[in-house]
Design a protein around this motif. Structure first.
Motif, PDB file in Angstrom:
ATOM      1  N   GLY A  11       0.834  -1.212   0.000  1.00 21.69           N
ATOM      2  CA  GLY A  11       0.000   0.000   0.000  1.00 21.69           C
ATOM      3  C   GLY A  11       0.858   1.247   0.000  1.00 21.69           C
ATOM      4  O   GLY A  11       0.718   2.102  -0.875  1.00 21.69           O
ATOM      5  N   TYR A  32      -1.698  -2.543 -14.360  1.00 23.44           N
ATOM      6  CA  TYR A  32      -1.661  -2.455 -12.901  1.00 23.44           C
ATOM      7  C   TYR A  32      -2.966  -2.870 -12.239  1.00 23.44           C
ATOM      8  O   TYR A  32      -4.045  -2.718 -12.792  1.00 23.44           O
ATOM      9  CB  TYR A  32      -1.275  -1.036 -12.450  1.00 23.44           C
ATOM     10  CG  TYR A  32      -2.226   0.049 -12.912  1.00 23.44           C
ATOM     11  CD1 TYR A  32      -2.076   0.657 -14.157  1.00 23.44           C
ATOM     12  CD2 TYR A  32      -3.291   0.455 -12.105  1.00 23.44           C
ATOM     13  CE1 TYR A  32      -2.960   1.641 -14.587  1.00 23.44           C
ATOM     14  CE2 TYR A  32      -4.176   1.443 -12.521  1.00 23.44           C
ATOM     15  CZ  TYR A  32      -3.999   2.026 -13.772  1.00 23.44           C
ATOM     16  OH  TYR A  32      -4.875   2.995 -14.188  1.00 23.44           O
ATOM     17  N   ASP A  33      -2.809  -3.386 -11.015  1.00 22.71           N
ATOM     18  CA  ASP A  33      -3.938  -3.751 -10.159  1.00 22.71           C
ATOM     19  C   ASP A  33      -4.407  -2.524  -9.396  1.00 22.71           C
ATOM     20  O   ASP A  33      -3.598  -1.651  -9.083  1.00 22.71           O
ATOM     21  CB  ASP A  33      -3.481  -4.771  -9.106  1.00 22.71           C
ATOM     22  CG  ASP A  33      -3.433  -6.182  -9.647  1.00 22.71           C
ATOM     23  OD1 ASP A  33      -3.788  -6.386 -10.817  1.00 22.71           O
ATOM     24  OD2 ASP A  33      -3.019  -7.069  -8.876  1.00 22.71           O
ATOM     25  N   LEU A  35      -4.987  -2.485  -6.341  1.00 20.35           N
ATOM     26  CA  LEU A  35      -4.360  -2.475  -5.020  1.00 20.35           C
ATOM     27  C   LEU A  35      -2.987  -1.806  -5.019  1.00 20.35           C
ATOM     28  O   LEU A  35      -2.486  -1.421  -3.977  1.00 20.35           O
ATOM     29  CB  LEU A  35      -4.201  -3.914  -4.509  1.00 20.35           C
ATOM     30  CG  LEU A  35      -5.352  -4.506  -3.707  1.00 20.35           C
ATOM     31  CD1 LEU A  35      -4.980  -5.899  -3.222  1.00 20.35           C
ATOM     32  CD2 LEU A  35      -5.745  -3.625  -2.532  1.00 20.35           C
ATOM     33  N   ALA A  36      -2.361  -1.677  -6.179  1.00 22.05           N
ATOM     34  CA  ALA A  36      -1.036  -1.054  -6.226  1.00 22.05           C
ATOM     35  C   ALA A  36      -1.171   0.437  -5.917  1.00 22.05           C
ATOM     36  O   ALA A  36      -2.132   1.084  -6.362  1.00 22.05           O
ATOM     37  CB  ALA A  36      -0.424  -1.249  -7.608  1.00 22.05           C
ATOM     38  N   LYS A  79       1.498  -5.790  -9.533  1.00 21.56           N
ATOM     39  CA  LYS A  79       0.500  -6.516  -8.758  1.00 21.56           C
ATOM     40  C   LYS A  79       0.617  -6.166  -7.274  1.00 21.56           C
ATOM     41  O   LYS A  79       1.723  -5.995  -6.770  1.00 21.56           O
ATOM     42  CB  LYS A  79       0.701  -8.024  -8.955  1.00 21.56           C
ATOM     43  CG  LYS A  79       0.498  -8.450 -10.411  1.00 21.56           C
ATOM     44  CD  LYS A  79       0.835  -9.905 -10.638  1.00 21.56           C
ATOM     45  CE  LYS A  79      -0.189 -10.836 -10.062  1.00 21.56           C
ATOM     46  NZ  LYS A  79      -1.483 -10.808 -10.793  1.00 21.56           N
ATOM     47  N   GLY A  80      -0.518  -6.093  -6.582  1.00 28.05           N
ATOM     48  CA  GLY A  80      -0.499  -5.759  -5.153  1.00 28.05           C
ATOM     49  C   GLY A  80       0.308  -6.766  -4.341  1.00 28.05           C
ATOM     50  O   GLY A  80       0.278  -7.958  -4.625  1.00 28.05           O
ATOM     51  N   GLY A  81       1.033  -6.286  -3.348  1.00 28.76           N
ATOM     52  CA  GLY A  81       1.780  -7.165  -2.443  1.00 28.76           C
ATOM     53  C   GLY A  81       2.839  -7.950  -3.177  1.00 28.76           C
ATOM     54  O   GLY A  81       3.671  -7.394  -3.881  1.00 28.76           O
ATOM     55  N   SER A 189      -6.660  -1.157   4.970  1.00 30.25           N
ATOM     56  CA  SER A 189      -5.710  -0.265   4.276  1.00 30.25           C
ATOM     57  C   SER A 189      -4.395  -0.112   5.025  1.00 30.25           C
ATOM     58  O   SER A 189      -3.884   1.008   5.195  1.00 30.25           O
ATOM     59  CB  SER A 189      -6.324   1.125   4.057  1.00 30.25           C
ATOM     60  OG  SER A 189      -7.432   1.014   3.219  1.00 30.25           O
TER      61      SER A 189
END
Ligand SMILES: C[S@@+](CC[C@H](N)C(=O)[O-])C[C@H]1O[C@@H](n2cnc3c(N)ncnc32)[C@H](O)[C@@H]1O
Length: 243
Positions: A11, A32-33, A35-36, A79-81, A189
């Protein structure tokens, strides 16, 4: 030509890796996601193609990556995480490999460890938790969750993607023998300035967390009692421990 699956981190844009940031700065195209962290897109060259994957189904994303990989020199799939933790990263890699497009996986800082850590929760605190169980509460494998073994497992249980169904999951855990007084926390978040933590007993956590915005991560087990004990949180706008 290579498609780089880059973990964007949990985050905070500062939690991407050095390698991930380098690649973003050289990218010809980025997919991109949501979440990014949006700030990361500011790092992409102005003339690069930026495509949100929002609304796309997995086969469409796979196809898009293959076609971009055949067209551009440096493609970043942000990608997130971490790309391989509940991130469908392997599905994208398989599609690229099958199409003969080179790929690279750049690991990322996963919400799994980063979100609890930033909220003060040490998942493996010595003497309290020698094992961590990680599940997702919204997947095709949902019906495969084995509540008897989850309830019996020692240590810490981490639940991805579960807030909407948290009450239901908790009921199933308690029915399978989990102590209703087990400490639990939900962090929404995490690692952003919108971070919000609620903590309490397992049997009240579903109600406490109701309405918390996505994304949110749930931690169940003795280490969850450390939530809300961060005296000077670096991210959290509010950290609450309802009675
Ligand atoms: C599709 S999974 C992706 C996980 C990602 N690959 C990773 O390694 O963190 C999305 C879920 O991760 C969790 N998550 C991701 N970022 C989070 C954050 N900043 N705070 C709380 N939970 C987060 C939430 O449970 C969310 O529903």
């Amino acid at each position: 030509v290579t498609v780089h699956l880059v973990g964007a981190g949990p985050g905070d844009p500062g939690l991407i890796t050095v390698r991930g940031l380098d690649l973003l700065r050289q990218a010809d195209a980025v997919v991109y996601d949501e979440l990014a962290a949006p700030e990361l897109l500011d790092e992409v060259p102005a003339d690069a193609l930026q495509i949100s994957r929002a609304g796309m189904r997995q086969p469409q994303i796979d196809e898009l990556l293959v076609s971009l990989g055949r067209t551009f020199e440096t493609v970043v799939r942000l990608k997130g995480g971490d790309p391989f933790l509940f991130g469908r990263g392997r599905e994208e890699v398989d599609a690229l490999a099958a199409a003969g497009v080179d790929y690279e996986v750049v690991p990322g800082v996963s919400a799994l460890t980063a979100v609890p850590a930033a909220a003060g929760i040490p998942l493996t605190h010595r003497g309290l938790s020698a094992q961590v169980t990680v599940i997702t509460a919204r997947s095709a494998a949902d019906d495969d969750l084995d509540f008897d073994s989850l309830a019996a497992a020692a240590g810490t249980l981490v639940i991805f993607m579960g807030v909407a169904r948290l009450g239901e999951l908790v009921e199933a855990l308690v029915a399978a023998g989990k102590d209703p007084a087990t400490p639990a926390a939900v962090v929404s978040s995490g690692t952003t300035d919108r971070e919000l933590t609620v903590a309490g007993r397992l049997d009240e956590i579903g109600e406490l967390a109701a309405g918390l915005p996505s994304p949110a991560l749930t931690v169940i087990g003795p280490t969850a009692a450390f939530a809300a004990t961060v005296t000077e949180p670096i991210y959290a706008a509010v950290t609450t421990r309802p009675s």
